[in-house]
Write a protein that holds these residues in place. Sequence first.
Motif, PDB file in Angstrom:
ATOM      1  N   UNK A   1       3.309   5.536 -10.859  1.00 48.92           N
ATOM      2  CA  UNK A   1       3.505   5.925  -9.458  1.00 48.92           C
ATOM      3  C   UNK A   1       4.998   5.860  -9.150  1.00 48.92           C
ATOM      4  N   UNK A   2       5.553   7.008  -8.798  1.00 55.02           N
ATOM      5  CA  UNK A   2       6.991   7.064  -8.505  1.00 55.02           C
ATOM      6  C   UNK A   2       7.208   6.786  -7.022  1.00 55.02           C
ATOM      7  N   UNK A   3       8.040   5.825  -6.740  1.00 57.24           N
ATOM      8  CA  UNK A   3       8.276   5.470  -5.334  1.00 57.24           C
ATOM      9  C   UNK A   3       9.386   6.356  -4.777  1.00 57.24           C
ATOM     10  N   UNK A   4       9.056   7.052  -3.692  1.00 58.52           N
ATOM     11  CA  UNK A   4      10.048   7.958  -3.126  1.00 58.52           C
ATOM     12  C   UNK A   4      10.860   7.260  -2.048  1.00 58.52           C
ATOM     13  N   UNK A   5      12.158   7.428  -2.143  1.00 55.87           N
ATOM     14  CA  UNK A   5      13.050   6.892  -1.109  1.00 55.87           C
ATOM     15  C   UNK A   5      13.109   7.930   0.011  1.00 55.87           C
ATOM     16  N   UNK A   6      12.391   7.671   1.086  1.00 57.56           N
ATOM     17  CA  UNK A   6      12.277   8.706   2.123  1.00 57.56           C
ATOM     18  C   UNK A   6      13.613   9.019   2.789  1.00 57.56           C
ATOM     19  N   UNK A   7      14.398   7.993   3.049  1.00 54.53           N
ATOM     20  CA  UNK A   7      15.679   8.249   3.718  1.00 54.53           C
ATOM     21  C   UNK A   7      16.525   9.209   2.882  1.00 54.53           C
ATOM     22  N   UNK A   8      16.499   8.992   1.574  1.00 50.78           N
ATOM     23  CA  UNK A   8      17.275   9.867   0.687  1.00 50.78           C
ATOM     24  C   UNK A   8      16.691  11.268   0.695  1.00 50.78           C
TER      25      UNK A   8
ATOM     26  N   UNK B   1       0.841  -1.191   0.000  1.00 48.10           N
ATOM     27  CA  UNK B   1       0.000   0.000   0.000  1.00 48.10           C
ATOM     28  C   UNK B   1       0.871   1.233   0.000  1.00 48.10           C
ATOM     29  N   UNK B   2       0.479   2.163  -0.835  1.00 49.31           N
ATOM     30  CA  UNK B   2       1.254   3.395  -0.923  1.00 49.31           C
ATOM     31  C   UNK B   2       0.385   4.610  -0.652  1.00 49.31           C
ATOM     32  N   UNK B   3       0.950   5.524   0.110  1.00 47.90           N
ATOM     33  CA  UNK B   3       0.291   6.807   0.314  1.00 47.90           C
ATOM     34  C   UNK B   3       0.777   7.709  -0.820  1.00 47.90           C
ATOM     35  N   UNK B   4      -0.144   8.249  -1.575  1.00 49.61           N
ATOM     36  CA  UNK B   4       0.280   8.974  -2.777  1.00 49.61           C
ATOM     37  C   UNK B   4       0.084  10.472  -2.619  1.00 49.61           C
ATOM     38  N   UNK B   5       0.884  11.226  -3.358  1.00 50.97           N
ATOM     39  CA  UNK B   5       0.760  12.687  -3.333  1.00 50.97           C
ATOM     40  C   UNK B   5       1.354  13.278  -4.610  1.00 50.97           C
ATOM     41  N   UNK B   6       1.049  14.525  -4.817  1.00 52.73           N
ATOM     42  CA  UNK B   6       1.505  15.205  -6.026  1.00 52.73           C
ATOM     43  C   UNK B   6       2.510  16.301  -5.674  1.00 52.73           C
ATOM     44  N   UNK B   7       3.582  16.344  -6.444  1.00 49.91           N
ATOM     45  CA  UNK B   7       4.522  17.450  -6.322  1.00 49.91           C
ATOM     46  C   UNK B   7       4.745  17.980  -7.735  1.00 49.91           C
ATOM     47  N   UNK B   8       4.252  19.159  -7.992  1.00 52.77           N
ATOM     48  CA  UNK B   8       4.377  19.784  -9.299  1.00 52.77           C
ATOM     49  C   UNK B   8       3.961  18.816 -10.406  1.00 52.77           C
ATOM     50  N   UNK B   9       2.819  18.168 -10.206  1.00 48.51           N
ATOM     51  CA  UNK B   9       2.290  17.275 -11.226  1.00 48.51           C
ATOM     52  C   UNK B   9       2.867  15.870 -11.202  1.00 48.51           C
TER      53      UNK B   9
ATOM     54  N   UNK C   1       4.745   6.081   6.737  1.00 51.44           N
ATOM     55  CA  UNK C   1       4.080   7.365   6.959  1.00 51.44           C
ATOM     56  C   UNK C   1       3.456   7.387   8.351  1.00 51.44           C
ATOM     57  N   UNK C   2       3.784   8.394   9.095  1.00 50.64           N
ATOM     58  CA  UNK C   2       3.215   8.510  10.434  1.00 50.64           C
ATOM     59  C   UNK C   2       1.835   9.125  10.351  1.00 50.64           C
TER      60      UNK C   2
ATOM     61  N   UNK D   1       8.754  16.014   8.256  1.00 48.96           N
ATOM     62  CA  UNK D   1       7.595  16.297   7.421  1.00 48.96           C
ATOM     63  C   UNK D   1       8.045  16.631   6.006  1.00 48.96           C
ATOM     64  N   UNK D   2       7.401  16.009   5.029  1.00 48.36           N
ATOM     65  CA  UNK D   2       7.682  16.326   3.637  1.00 48.36           C
ATOM     66  C   UNK D   2       6.542  17.208   3.125  1.00 48.36           C
ATOM     67  N   UNK D   3       6.881  18.332   2.563  1.00 46.15           N
ATOM     68  CA  UNK D   3       5.842  19.245   2.081  1.00 46.15           C
ATOM     69  C   UNK D   3       5.507  18.903   0.636  1.00 46.15           C
ATOM     70  N   UNK D   4       4.244  18.639   0.398  1.00 42.86           N
ATOM     71  CA  UNK D   4       3.808  18.257  -0.945  1.00 42.86           C
ATOM     72  C   UNK D   4       2.649  19.158  -1.366  1.00 42.86           C
ATOM     73  N   UNK D   5       2.288  19.102  -2.658  1.00 41.29           N
ATOM     74  CA  UNK D   5       1.237  19.990  -3.163  1.00 41.29           C
ATOM     75  C   UNK D   5      -0.146  19.491  -2.770  1.00 41.29           C
ATOM     76  N   UNK D   6      -0.341  18.188  -2.934  1.00 42.06           N
ATOM     77  CA  UNK D   6      -1.693  17.661  -2.821  1.00 42.06           C
ATOM     78  C   UNK D   6      -1.604  16.200  -2.387  1.00 42.06           C
ATOM     79  N   UNK D   7      -2.545  15.766  -1.597  1.00 38.20           N
ATOM     80  CA  UNK D   7      -2.533  14.383  -1.141  1.00 38.20           C
ATOM     81  C   UNK D   7      -3.457  13.544  -2.017  1.00 38.20           C
ATOM     82  N   UNK D   8      -2.992  12.370  -2.404  1.00 34.36           N
ATOM     83  CA  UNK D   8      -3.836  11.460  -3.195  1.00 34.36           C
ATOM     84  C   UNK D   8      -4.376  10.359  -2.309  1.00 34.36           C
ATOM     85  N   UNK D   9      -4.886   9.306  -2.920  1.00 34.20           N
ATOM     86  CA  UNK D   9      -5.432   8.188  -2.154  1.00 34.20           C
ATOM     87  C   UNK D   9      -4.315   7.269  -1.688  1.00 34.20           C
ATOM     88  N   UNK D  10      -4.729   6.341  -0.839  1.00 30.07           N
ATOM     89  CA  UNK D  10      -3.828   5.228  -0.544  1.00 30.07           C
ATOM     90  C   UNK D  10      -4.134   4.164  -1.583  1.00 30.07           C
TER      91      UNK D  10
END
Lengths: 758, 146
Positions: free
Chosen positions: B130-137, B6-14, B24-25, B87-96
């Motif tokens: 869906x682009x998978x973000x490496x959070x640690x990076x 399961x992925x929590x999705x969001x948009x950053x500049x499209x 994700x906390x 906290x990562x700042x993103x434009x918009x939150x999508x679905x899980x």
Amino acid sequence: MAELDDLVKEFLVESSENLDRLDQDFVALEKDATARDRLASIFRTIHTIKGTCGFLGLSKLESVTHVGESLLSKLRDGEMTATSDIISGLLAMVDAVREILASIESAGNEGNGDYTKIIANLTRLKDAAQGAVAPAAPAVPAAVAPAAPVAPAEAPTPDEHAGQAELDAPAAIAKAAGGDSGKSSDSPASGSANSAIRVDVGLLDKLMNLVGELVLARNQILQFSATLESATLTGSTQRLNLITTELQEGVMKTRMQPIGNVWSKFPRIVRDLAQLCGKQVRVEMEGRETELDKTIIEAIKDPLTHIIRNSVDHGIETPERRRTAGKKEEGRLYLRAFHEGGQVNIEIIDDGGGVPLDRVKAKAMERGLVSAEQAAKMTEREVLNLLFLPGFSTAEKITNVSGRGVGLDVVKTNIEKIGGTVDLQSKLGEGTTLRIRIPLTLAIIPALVITSGGDRFAIPQVSLLELVRLEPEQARKGVESIRGTPVYRLRGNLLPLVYLNKELRTDSADKKGDGTVNIVVLQADERQFGLVVDEINDTEEIVVKPLGKFFKGLTTFAGATIMGDGRVALILDVMGLAQKSNVVSDNKDRSVHEMESRTKDAGTSRQAMLLFRISDTRRMAIPLSLVARLEEFPRSAIEHSGGQAVMQYRGQIMPLISLSEALADTRLRLASPTQPDMQTGDTIQVIVYTKNDVSIGLVVDRIMDIVEECLNVQRTIVRPGVLGSAVIEKKVTELLDVESVIRTILPQAIEHADAKAA
Amino acid sequence: MPEDRQFCTFLVDGLYFGIEVLQVQEVIRFQEMTRVPLASPVIKGLINLRGQIVTAIDLRRGLELADRPAGSLPMNVVVRTGDGAVSLLVDEIGDVVNVEPDTFERPPETLSGIARELISGVYKLKERLLLVMDTEKAVSLSGVAA
């Protein structure tokens, strides 16, 4: 297996606590060899360790403690009395036990130390006594039984011990404290005091954090309730406020430990050291119960030990010397701790020889820390402060005790790291007092909240000296500039100004402001500087929270906190800020000068020098303290009055002297009044010299810089108007003799000034 | 083989990103922020998350994209990292969204720059990637520049 590990761990913790107490007991015993209750307590400790060793299969430890125990049982039963020899032997045993315990802790085994000598020595001591008294040796294990009741019985039957156990006061306190911690660690079966439990420090830290959160939440609610007018809300908020404060105090108390925990090691250290140096030293303590946060206790442990060693090694004299000086042969080392104004004061006082100021000065000159001239003018306090410079030691020879030069500077740094201060006072022949002031806790600190560039920042109160507010009118006049570096004259001393918004590269909201200047005067290291901020808001208790790894490179901030309105504010690191803005340089010399110029009045401070140039090539300098102002005027402002160049300046007529002419290489032109240099430029740079409200302008070619230097004045090239030469910033620089120049050229001005003074 | 993730999705500049939900906390709306002068520009500020001070990292800046147009407020995706919450700042939150493991692919070799660092892979969903973000990076981005 895990169970056994736990057992061993508990054994280690318990034993190390007991051993600490042993040291005190032994030293007390040496003073009063018949203190039977102490003997009983020592015996019990050793016996407990021995018993547990057998159970855990630690044979080496067992053999060492066994022979000690046998000897102790004889002492306790009064078959022999404790001589210095016996005590030394027993202390050696305690050390051996420590060594083995340390090895168990680190390596998991008893190590391969050889303790046969110690055992042989103890056996010899025991047998010697046996030969002399020769009673039937009691069976050792049997001795255990009577041992236990001795101590508990002590309180209800005071008559039994009153006579023999007249211990001196500090020893009695030591006993009380020792007994306290001892009870909880005695065999649980005795159950004498179950009022104390061991708690994991991690848990306490967590509690402390939670209370910190609660304090923040409380602050927010308080602020919120102030905006609503509801009696019920106000009532319950007030209760919340009270309870939170109490809870905060309570939780902080759980982390508190009596300073006696650190001190308990000192009698032993002092005893060993005194024997080594052939001195007699008595340790007295007051305020052992004074409590400090655990982290602070840890932090001051080493510095305190260092100071104690210093006192015994350097402070207290040998018995012969003391006798000649008419003092008691036995030196006195007095430790005192007490609370005062939210801080803890610790004093280490010895009645030794005091600090020989002359030798300190000589040493400082030898090391090139100060010049002869500086040294001659230093006050007693400044000389004492020299001791805190790195690499300083007055010990004539390096002993293994002290004199290696890693000394008081480390002590000072460590104490300052936890927000404390160190102060040294000394009277030659009478002794030395070292006073340490430290905060009670580090987690919640009082801070000043200020605004700069629209953001709020907190400044820890410990570094705060005072607040100065300049009205627009004052600010225009008061804030002066030395080659672009803003300074403010604070009671006659130049205070470098640092603009927070410039340092942080934020826009200042002040631009739209009315020109008021708010200066927060801060102390960093030995220097003071003024931090100019947009607004000074309030003081508040803040909870310090560390910044994450993202901000490692940022030395300007010490952490962050959450304000009453729930927003985050950064805590300024005053030291980091000072370093960033170059107020504090790495060069420690500067701090000495600063100390000096700060403690003296500005008139005699000579280290800050103003560098200027005359006649294109001559580098000259005068002490900054003689400079009233630095000004730049249009050439057209020069007027003439009676052949003398003058200028209207602050409602006065100020005569001008052109230094390049006054000091022209030929000779001083005594007769003709001088004309300011008319050749170049359309502005003139003037150093304003003021004496008793009479101002005289010295016209120079160019004002170059302000430096702080160790001056080593050489009088080889003496000319009229020149005091001598010195090397400043690696260039030969002439020192201007202002008074003589003025006296030669404008004698009437000086007379006038002198007349005014009279 | 691995089950659906399961992925929590969001948009950053499209761009359509996802972070595995377990990392994700929480997701929260825009919070007042305290900027940190002199810090790396990637760090947008500090927020107060129920008494905890959390660093907010602007993913637009992290990905070297244009700044968010004035007036639009970012959302916070608070992720758990080795150094606490960030906290990562993103434009918009999508679905899980649920993704099937076999739709995963390594990022194409032609992907370059900072995106290459941050995107650890791509899930080929039906309608988009869906682009998978490496959070640690993503989190360590900020430390370097500071």
